[in-house]
Design a protein around this motif. Sequence first.
Motif, PDB file in Angstrom:
ATOM      1  N   PHE A   1     -10.215   2.183  -5.751  1.00 27.79           N
ATOM      2  CA  PHE A   1      -9.910   0.903  -5.120  1.00 27.79           C
ATOM      3  C   PHE A   1      -9.093   1.068  -3.842  1.00 27.79           C
ATOM      4  CE2 PHE A   1      -7.592  -3.182  -4.834  1.00 27.79           C
ATOM      5  CZ  PHE A   1      -8.693  -4.021  -4.742  1.00 27.79           C
ATOM      6  N   LEU A   2      -8.071   1.948  -3.877  1.00 29.00           N
ATOM      7  CA  LEU A   2      -7.234   2.120  -2.683  1.00 29.00           C
ATOM      8  C   LEU A   2      -8.037   2.632  -1.481  1.00 29.00           C
ATOM      9  CD1 LEU A   2      -4.384   2.034  -1.440  1.00 29.00           C
ATOM     10  CD2 LEU A   2      -4.085   4.394  -2.211  1.00 29.00           C
ATOM     11  N   PRO A   3      -8.855   3.682  -1.601  1.00 31.98           N
ATOM     12  CA  PRO A   3      -9.682   4.079  -0.450  1.00 31.98           C
ATOM     13  C   PRO A   3     -10.665   2.998  -0.022  1.00 31.98           C
ATOM     14  CG  PRO A   3      -9.574   5.844  -2.065  1.00 31.98           C
ATOM     15  CD  PRO A   3      -8.971   4.642  -2.702  1.00 31.98           C
ATOM     16  N   LEU A   4     -11.175   2.224  -0.980  1.00 31.53           N
ATOM     17  CA  LEU A   4     -12.099   1.150  -0.630  1.00 31.53           C
ATOM     18  C   LEU A   4     -11.431   0.123   0.265  1.00 31.53           C
ATOM     19  CD1 LEU A   4     -14.870  -0.260  -1.077  1.00 31.53           C
ATOM     20  CD2 LEU A   4     -13.835  -1.377  -3.066  1.00 31.53           C
ATOM     21  N   VAL A   5     -10.149  -0.174  -0.009  1.00 33.47           N
ATOM     22  CA  VAL A   5      -9.422  -1.159   0.790  1.00 33.47           C
ATOM     23  C   VAL A   5      -8.987  -0.569   2.130  1.00 33.47           C
ATOM     24  CG1 VAL A   5      -7.325  -2.562   0.874  1.00 33.47           C
ATOM     25  CG2 VAL A   5      -8.657  -2.438  -1.236  1.00 33.47           C
ATOM     26  N   MET A   6      -8.574   0.679   2.126  1.00 35.42           N
ATOM     27  CA  MET A   6      -7.946   1.271   3.297  1.00 35.42           C
ATOM     28  C   MET A   6      -8.943   1.825   4.318  1.00 35.42           C
ATOM     29  SD  MET A   6      -4.653   1.038   3.164  1.00 35.42           S
ATOM     30  CE  MET A   6      -3.281   0.809   2.018  1.00 35.42           C
TER      31      MET A   6
END
Length: 317
Positions: free
Chosen positions: A250-255
């Motif tokens: 999720f974090l790489p998807l957002v960033m």
Amino acid sequence: MTTTPQTPTAQLSTPHPASHDPAAGARRSRARAGGSPGATNPARQVLVTGILVVVALYFLVPVYWVIVAASKSSSDLFATPGFLFSGQVQLWQNIQQVFTAGDGIFGRWLLNSVLYAGVGALIATYLAAAGGYALAKYAFRGRDTIFGVILGGVLVPGTATALPLFLLFSSLGLANTYWAVLLPSLVSPFGLFLCQVYARTTIDDGLLEAARLDGAGELRIFHTVGLRILTPALVTVFLFQLVGIWNNYFLPLVMLSDEKLYPVTLGLQNWNSQVSRLPEFYELTTAGVLVSIIPLAIAMIILQRFWRGGLTEGSIK
């Protein structure tokens, strides 16, 4: 001439030593119950073995399915049973296609994951060790408050902080960079909590005082004494961080928006989203999943001896 009365033989006989021995009494009780000190209950042994077999199957069956699926073509993946190999095994060909597709973008994703997970887990483990050691061995004002805040951080899921982090990093100009994924990975509240508990129970204060009397500074004591004693806890924190960062999606998807910065999890999801129009991406996705779990398996095999040693430390004196 007087005669001495004869004492009955039963009164002269010495009682058996085991008659007043509690351990012997316990052994006789177990013998009457049909057991022995070293015997195990067969029913309990069968139950425990059965539970372990079920747990092992729960973890190993998906891995077996990935291996089987990665060895099939797209047509065989749906035309043959899922847990049986097809007549034509093309595992090596699929792996070659994984590393050649998209001008070798999968290799870039794999290196990105090694960077995010390896560097992030290493630095996070060191910071957790330093913070846990300080909270356990130094008395200062506000220590309990800081520890309570850290415990609160353990309860906050990472998905809840992803959007605020994105807004913060966007204002700093760090969004869509390596730092956007790497910096949040450097903090491990659970790791700091674990190191604090482990340092408080295993590092003796007298050992630290002896090092101070020898003229060692606090940093030297931490690096030469504290880190060595904390090794089992550090391995545990490192493995938790490594797996957590490697599987983070999720974090790489957002960033991130640049495909070249993707970790392997986000890259595989990008391939999987294209299978509806290009069925050959089934082969790439399944073989890529198999390749992506190999580094984690290697890390677990190498470090598990330190982990096992830490779990049993102190059980035998």
